[in-house]
Structure formats: C-alpha cells, structure tokens
Design a protein around this motif. Structure first.
Motif, short mmCIF file in Angstrom:
data_model
loop_
_atom_site.label_atom_id
_atom_site.label_comp_id
_atom_site.label_asym_id
_atom_site.label_seq_id
_atom_site.Cartn_x
_atom_site.Cartn_y
_atom_site.Cartn_z
N GLY A 1 46.27 -16.34 43.32
CA GLY A 1 45.06 -16.44 42.51
C GLY A 1 43.80 -16.47 43.35
N ILE A 2 43.81 -17.28 44.40
CA ILE A 2 42.65 -17.34 45.30
C ILE A 2 42.46 -16.01 46.00
CG2 ILE A 2 41.75 -18.43 47.39
CD1 ILE A 2 43.06 -21.03 46.48
N ALA A 3 43.57 -15.43 46.47
CA ALA A 3 43.48 -14.17 47.20
C ALA A 3 42.91 -13.06 46.32
CB ALA A 3 44.87 -13.77 47.73
N GLU A 4 43.36 -12.99 45.06
CA GLU A 4 42.89 -11.93 44.17
C GLU A 4 41.41 -12.09 43.84
OE1 GLU A 4 42.82 -8.51 41.98
OE2 GLU A 4 44.33 -9.26 43.41
N THR A 5 40.99 -13.33 43.55
CA THR A 5 39.57 -13.55 43.24
C THR A 5 38.71 -13.23 44.45
OG1 THR A 5 40.26 -15.35 41.76
CG2 THR A 5 37.93 -15.21 42.30
N ALA A 6 39.14 -13.66 45.63
CA ALA A 6 38.39 -13.36 46.85
C ALA A 6 38.36 -11.86 47.12
CB ALA A 6 39.00 -14.11 48.04
N HIS A 7 39.45 -11.17 46.77
CA HIS A 7 39.51 -9.71 46.95
C HIS A 7 38.48 -9.01 46.06
CE1 HIS A 7 41.05 -5.76 47.72
NE2 HIS A 7 41.43 -5.58 46.48
N GLY B 1 46.33 -27.98 53.85
CA GLY B 1 45.17 -28.82 54.14
C GLY B 1 44.17 -28.12 55.02
N ARG B 2 44.66 -27.42 56.05
CA ARG B 2 43.75 -26.69 56.93
C ARG B 2 43.07 -25.56 56.19
NH1 ARG B 2 48.05 -26.15 61.91
NH2 ARG B 2 48.24 -28.36 62.36
N PHE B 3 43.84 -24.88 55.32
CA PHE B 3 43.24 -23.79 54.55
C PHE B 3 42.14 -24.32 53.64
CE2 PHE B 3 43.04 -21.66 50.43
CZ PHE B 3 42.61 -20.40 50.83
N VAL B 4 42.39 -25.45 52.99
CA VAL B 4 41.38 -26.03 52.09
C VAL B 4 40.09 -26.29 52.85
CG1 VAL B 4 40.78 -28.09 50.76
CG2 VAL B 4 43.00 -26.99 50.42
N VAL C 1 50.65 -5.98 57.07
CA VAL C 1 49.74 -6.43 56.03
C VAL C 1 50.02 -7.90 55.74
CG1 VAL C 1 48.97 -6.11 53.64
CG2 VAL C 1 49.60 -4.13 55.05
N LYS C 2 48.96 -8.71 55.68
CA LYS C 2 49.14 -10.16 55.52
C LYS C 2 49.83 -10.53 54.23
CE LYS C 2 45.34 -11.69 58.50
NZ LYS C 2 44.02 -12.36 58.58
N SER C 3 49.60 -9.77 53.18
CA SER C 3 50.26 -10.11 51.91
C SER C 3 51.77 -9.93 52.01
CB SER C 3 49.71 -9.24 50.78
OG SER C 3 49.91 -7.86 51.06
N ASP C 4 52.22 -9.10 52.96
CA ASP C 4 53.66 -8.90 53.18
C ASP C 4 54.17 -9.70 54.36
OD1 ASP C 4 53.56 -7.02 51.14
OD2 ASP C 4 53.08 -5.39 52.52
N PHE C 5 53.34 -10.65 54.86
CA PHE C 5 53.68 -11.35 56.09
C PHE C 5 54.93 -12.19 55.94
CE2 PHE C 5 53.57 -15.08 58.84
CZ PHE C 5 53.39 -14.50 60.08
N LYS D 1 40.36 -14.43 51.76
CA LYS D 1 41.39 -13.61 51.15
C LYS D 1 42.61 -13.49 52.05
CE LYS D 1 41.44 -9.20 51.58
NZ LYS D 1 41.14 -7.75 51.55
N GLY D 2 42.38 -13.19 53.34
CA GLY D 2 43.49 -13.02 54.26
C GLY D 2 44.30 -14.29 54.45
N SER D 3 43.62 -15.43 54.61
CA SER D 3 44.34 -16.70 54.77
C SER D 3 45.12 -17.04 53.52
CB SER D 3 43.35 -17.82 55.09
OG SER D 3 42.74 -17.62 56.34
N ALA D 4 44.53 -16.78 52.33
CA ALA D 4 45.23 -17.07 51.09
C ALA D 4 46.48 -16.21 50.95
CB ALA D 4 44.29 -16.86 49.90
N ARG D 5 46.38 -14.97 51.35
CA ARG D 5 47.56 -14.09 51.28
C ARG D 5 48.65 -14.55 52.23
NH1 ARG D 5 45.11 -7.92 50.53
NH2 ARG D 5 44.82 -8.09 48.27
N MET D 6 48.27 -15.01 53.42
CA MET D 6 49.26 -15.52 54.36
C MET D 6 50.03 -16.69 53.77
SD MET D 6 49.26 -14.06 57.53
CE MET D 6 49.47 -15.27 58.82
N LEU D 7 49.34 -17.50 52.93
CA LEU D 7 49.95 -18.69 52.35
C LEU D 7 50.48 -18.43 50.94
CD1 LEU D 7 47.38 -21.38 53.54
CD2 LEU D 7 49.63 -20.89 54.48
#
Length: 733
Positions: free
Chosen positions: A61-67, A10-13, A715-719, A51-57
């Motif tokens: 799909g969101i992370a890749e598009t934002a990237h 919810g916070r991310f949204v 790295v956040k994607s490996d968090f 991108k970073g927040s999406a990767r943390m969660l």
C-alpha cells in the motif's frame, strides 16, 4: 537464513517520516518557487526512496501510493507538467496519506491492504491535465462526524493524542521523585531475596519425600502431607512473586516517567544560537532540529545540553566553510546543521550533522604528530576512523589561533568524557570529505535504573550495562585462533579478541583443585562479548550470576577517579557490585592487544588467519535498504562496505578494492547508471561485477543498465535474499 523483514519496520518508519517531513516542507516551498528544479528533484528522490524501501519490505500500500506520487513528481521534473496550487494541494494530500499509513504501520506492524483509491485516481488524473476531485468535508449526515478529517489525511499537528484531549500535568517536588526511585531500588533488592524462598521450599519438599520413603507408614503419611503443604507454599510464593513482578514493573515505568523531559528543552535554543554565532563568524548558517518530542531522564537532559552546545559551536566554527569557499566548492552559501534524535532500542540516538568541509585528515595528523600523540612512522597506516578519534584527545585542536571559540583545547574531549563516563553512553564521529561530519551520541533513557548483567571472575562479582553486551557464548579451546600471540574467536565471520577479565583488572585467579589457576582445567570458556563504537571484545569470565533492571548508585567521593567503575548495584544478598565502564575496559584492552586487533574486522570462516572473504560495496541512499542488504551479505560470509549515494560510492570504490558493487539507481549527486559507467571506465573495475538493485521496472531502464555495463539487474519488488546470493555466487563465488 530466513531474513526477518519485520525487524526493519522501525527503521523504515523513522526513515519514511524523515523523508515525508522534508517533502512537506519542500512542497510548501515549491508553492513559492515553482520553477526550482533542484527542489523538485529532491522531492522525487524522497518519494523514490520511500517507494523502494517499502517494496523491499513488501509494504504494498505504501509502495503503490509513493509510486503514484513519484509519477507526478517525475512529470514536474521532466517538464511534462507545470506546478500550480492544486498540484501542491494534491502532493500534500499524498504525503499525508502515506504518513497515515506509516503511523498505522508503526502501531500494528502491518501496512493496511486497502488503497485510498480516490487519492490514487487523482494522482493519475492530474497527469492527464485533469483537475483532481476536490475533497469536501462530510456533512452532518455523512459517514463521519462533523469536522472529521477527509480520508487519506491526518491531523499532523497532534499525532500522538486525540484532538481536544487535555494534556494533564502535575508538579511534584524533585526530592519526592528521588525518594521514589530509591524505594524502587530497595524493592528490587527485596524481590531478589524473595526469589530464593521457592527454591528452598522445593528442596525441603524433596527431602521430606525422601524421608517418607524410608520411614514407617504413619511417618511416611505425615511427611507426605508435610511435603504437599510445602509444595503449596512454594506455589503460593511463586504466584506472589509474579504479582510483585507486575507491580514492580508498573512502578518502575511510572516512577521513571515522572523524571522524563522532552529533548525540545535543549533543542529549541540551538537554531537561534547557530544564527547568532554564524553572524559573529561572517557565515550564513541555519540549524534544523527534529525528534524534540523524544524524552530522556531529567539528569541526562541537563548534562546533554552543554554537550550539544559544544558540538554545534564546533560544527559552525570548524565544519561550516565561509560563503566564498562554499561557492567555489559548488555548495550553497547557506551552511546547514541538523540536530536530530530518535528512539534506538532501549536508548536514544542523537546526531549532530553538518554539511561543511568534513574532517581534514592531514591537518589532524600534523597536530597529533606535533603533540606526540602519533608516531610519524605510523601516521599513514591509521584508518580514517582512528584519525577521527584523535579529535577527542584532551586539549586537541586544529585551530591556528586562540579565540573565544577555537583553539583553547576544550570542547569535544569534554563532550566525550561527559557522554561516556557520566551518562554511560557512547560517541561516534563520521566524516565525508567536502560534505560534512556527523557526531553521534547514544544515550540510555535513564541513569536511575538500567538493565545490567552480573557475573563472577576470580571469586569477585562485577556488572556491565546490558547496552554494551552483544552476546554471551561458550568457547571450546579448539575454536580459538591465535592473532598477535593472543587468542581470538571468529563469530559470524567477525574476529573477536578474547581476554580474561581478571587479567585486565589485575586480579589473581583462584587456584583449582588440580593446582592450576584460571582456565587451564576448563573445557569451555564463558565469554561476554561487548561492543563499544565499532570495536568488539570478548571478556572471559567464570560464571553468570544474574540479569535485571537495577538501581545504579553513584560511587563514593573517594572512588570517583576510578574510570573503570561507573557505579555500584546491590545484589540479592545485599552485596555491593561494581558496574564496569565498557569504554574504559576497551581502552585498557587496547593497550594489551593493540588498536588494530580490536577494530572490528572480518575473517574467513575459521580458516587460516590470512583468509579474506569477498568484499562487497553496497551503494544506496536509503539507510534501511543498505542495512537489509548488509545483513543478508554478512550473514553469508561477505565483507560489506556501504555508501550513502553515488558519489560516496565512487569515492569509496576508487579508494579501495572491492570484489563486487551493488548499487541503486535513483540517488542524489550521482545516479546508479552514471556510477556504473564511471566504474567501467576505471581500470580496476572494468571486469568487477556490478549489480543494479532498483525499484525501476521498465524495460528501457533494464536496457540502460546493460548498456552502461551492469552484470545483473534486480527489481526491489522482486527482492529475495536467495536471488541476490545466487547472483553473487555466480559472479564472484
């Protein structure tokens, strides 16, 4: 402890939507000023944060598009690509594509796996100088209906209902709505009484069975049949109550919806008012609003309007500097105020944010000392939060002269009294020297019905609004520690003072069978933990009575000066129960305990009173990321301070003492690499562990992190929380 990432969705949204809305406006502005380097950098930072927040969660799909979007913005920022209209169109397509995925995420709780490959290919193609494939709407024989939106786009003008759908409304006399709410309260009271009948019927059945076992055969048979009949009655009553529960909740929702109004009613006039007031004061000021579609009870909307006017006028007059002062400070001459609203659990948060000078600590203290509010000997010991709270004192003003805007001593004290006492909400103030202030309101959705907790102390029943109740615990005598001569308990490394509610209210405790009063003969104490702003307090009570949505009735006229009580509710036996005001209870407790003890503080794991946990500084411009890292660290005993960007992190670091620093890289004002380098030049932080947590995965970024002095690079994607905790244990213990 397994970290539940789902709770952060919810916070991310909300955070993602804020960034995407700003990016849409930024791209549109870029079409007019394509060489605006700062605007491009702001767009890049927003894409990077999403991108970073999406990767943390783990939202791939969101992370890749934002990237992919970030790559294009990086090329624009670095001059490898020049902005042109088709690039602007592509950027808006990407923003719409991410927005669509965020909308689906909010509804389903999951990010769609499939990528919009055409969009991603176009983002990659534009980097090579090729023109993106134009998006033509499908013809009548295509896959979609005529006029359907192209893939990856969304109808952003009407996000909450289908196109062409008519929004029907009905005019209802206000008196009828109030009658409906009153009837709902009566129904709830009746329902509470009805709940007793199944228990009584079950007791009768049990008695009949016992008698049957003792009597003759015929009597036993008759009693057994009677018992079965009573049990069937109890079963039928339970089913009736469940059905009534369903009807009551539906009635509750529909009745309250009739009273709800959008915040836009009080938001919309603010921008014009700010412009006119700014012209009067010779200042350039703009006001932006967001969240106007959030709805609140009509009564709250009406009372909130004046509070927002007071707050915004105060921000223009006291917060925003004149053009010359802003230029000297390196700021744009145009001051900005943002008024926003968002859903927050069972309530709503409204923030008034300005980019002015922030609160002047020394000026506030000087005024407070002159008025006798603060002892000069204690002034420098007050925290910034305590100093900020002084501006809510009645009649307090730092203005040197009296005008129609300043110096009359009315405004924020009235705001706080209205929000806290009348609307049963909360008020917070945060300031960043030289950068501005944030005045925050937390409000219930409605004043008609609220969820309340009923409990008993010294033989009397009381209630508290559930929004102020953090948790309910039982504490054994051996689990308490003594602070300032009074008991306290450590909950998840946070010190919570314990005070018997009867003592605060001046009630006489009932005498027990042993001849002792109060809790002396209790092995466990029942504690209701409440929170007001950043302070927690444990209220010791005797027993819990009930919890539920109840109609809160206003106090009679002769009782309205009693600030400890905010209203009354009717319990199941028709008894009237006083609803206590949590902020007022906290104020009384402060006089008993002292301000310092009640401020939220961290303690060691139930050891000696002077035990101090490791203090970690978390620096990240994403609120969602900060809160994830903060929750992980606090759950494992670390004390955490957060900073919202590199410069804020630097200021907090040099103003305090930290055992380790966790920092993002891509942040406004001061990036993580530069922050690390500056910290290594500071004598206090030459050997303090610094951990970089970023979405940058390139080897050259990792090498640069090492070169500037970082001890670890995650790295956040490996968090994973385990890797972060293991890293910290190795570095600081």
């Amino acid at each position: 402890m397994a970290l539940d990432l789902q709770k952060f969705i919810g916070r991310f949204v909300q955070e993602a939507r804020d960034h995407l809305t700003g990016m849409e406006a930024g791209v549109n502005a870029l079409n007019e000023t394509p060489e605006d380097a700062e605007a491009i950098s702001a767009l890049f930072r927003s894409a990077h944060t999403v991108k970073g927040s999406a990767r943390m969660l783990k939202l791939g799909g969101i992370a890749e598009t934002a990237h992919r979007l970030e790559d294009v913005l990086a090329a624009l920022r670095d001059g490898r690509l020049r902005h042109r209209p088709e690039i602007g169109d592509l950027l808006l397509r990407a923003i719409d594509g991410i927005s669509t995925r965020v909308d689906l995420l909010e509804v389903s709780g999951a990010d769609p796996v499939e990528l919009d490959q055409g969009l991603c290919d176009d983002l990659a193609r534009i980097l090579t100088g090729e023109t993106p494939v134009p998006m033509a709407p499908p013809e009548g024989g295509g896959d979609g209906p005529p006029g359907a939106a192209a893939p990856g786009t969304a109808d952003r003008s009407e996000p909450t209902r289908a196109r062409g759908q008519r929004q029907e409304t009905v005019r209802v006399p206000l008196a009828r709505l109030d009658e409906l709410i009153q009837l709902l309260g009566v129904m709830l009271s009746s329902q509470a009484r009805l709940r007793r009948y199944p228990r009584e019927a079950q007791a009768l059945a049990h008695t009949a069975q016992c008698l049957g076992e003792m009597g003759q055969t015929g009597i036993a048979r008759g009693l057994a049949q009677h018992a079965r009949a009573v049990q069937e009655l109890a079963h039928g009553l339970r089913e009736e109550i469940q059905a009534q529960d369903s009807v009551t909740m539906a009635l509750n929702d529909r009745a309250l919806a009739l009273r709800m109004l959008p915040l836009s009613m009080v938001f919309d006039p603010l921008p014009r008012m700010v412009r006119e007031l700014g012209r009067t004061l010779g200042k350039e000021v703009s006001c932006e609003t967001s969240g106007g579609d959030v709805e609140l009870d009509r009564e709250i909307i009406e009372r909130l309007g004046d509070c927002l006017v007071h707050s915004v006028r105060n921000a223009v007059d006291h917060g925003i500097e004149d053009g010359e002062t802003r230029r000297a400070a390196g700021k744009p001459t145009l001051g900005r105020i943002r008024v926003s609203a968002r859903q927050l659990g069972a309530g709503v948060a409204v923030d008034v944010v300005d980019d002015g000078a922030g609160l002047n600590r020394q000026r506030i203290l000087a005024k407070a000392i002159a008025r006798g509010l603060v002892d000069p000997a204690d002034a420098e010991q007050l925290s910034d939060a305590q100093v900020a709270e002084l501006i809510f004192e009645p009649g307090f003003s730092t203005s040197d002269i009296i005008t129609d805007l300043s110096g009359r001593g009315v405004g924020l004290d009235v705001v706080k009294r209205t929000i806290v006492d009348d609307l049963r909400g909360g008020v917070t103030i945060a300031s960043r020297p030289g950068r501005g202030s944030t005045l925050g309101f937390k409000l219930p959705l409605s004043l008609a019905l609220m969820r309340v907790l009923l409990f008993e102390t010294s033989g009397q029943a009381f209630a508290l609004a559930a929004q102020h109740v953090v948790e309910i615990i039982r504490v054994a005598p051996g689990e308490t520690i003594t602070v300032a001569g009074r008991p306290a308990v450590v909950l998840r490394n946070e010190l919570v003072p314990l005070i018997p509610l009867a003592e605060l209210l001046g009630l006489t405790a009932p005498v027990s069978a042993s001849g002792r009063t109060g809790e002396a003969d209790q092995t466990l104490r029942l504690v209701v933990v409440i929170r007001v702003s950043q302070s927690k307090l444990g209220l010791v009570v005797d027993r819990l009575l009930d919890e539920g949505d109840m109609l809160i009735k206003p106090l009679p006229a002769h009782m309205r000066d009693c600030h400890l009580i905010g209203g009354i509710v009717s319990a199941g036996d028709d008894a009237l129960v006083s609803v206590l005001q949590a902020p007022s209870i906290m104020e009384v407790a402060r006089r008993v305990w002292g301000e310092t003890a009640l401020r939220s503080s961290t303690a060691g794991p139930a050891r000696a009173e002077d035990a101090q946990p490791r203090h970690i500084l978390v620096v990240d411009d994403s609120l969602n990321t900060r809160e994830i890292e903060q929750e992980v660290l606090q759950a494992y005993g670390y004390r955490v301070t957060t900073a919202e960007d590199g410069l804020d992190g630097w200021q907090k670091a040099v103003g305090g003492h930290f055992d380790a620093v966790l920092t993002d890289v891509e942040m406004p004002r001061l990036d993580g690499f530069s922050l690390t380098a500056k910290l290594r030049e500071h004598e206090r932080y030459r050997t303090v562990p610094i951990v970089i947590i970023t979405s940058r995965q390139k080897e050259e970024d990792k090498r640069r992190g090492i070169e500037v002095g970082a001890d670890a690079y995650i790295v956040k994607s490996d968090f994973e929380q385990s890797s972060l905790l293991e890293t910290l244990r190795n570095l600081v213990g």
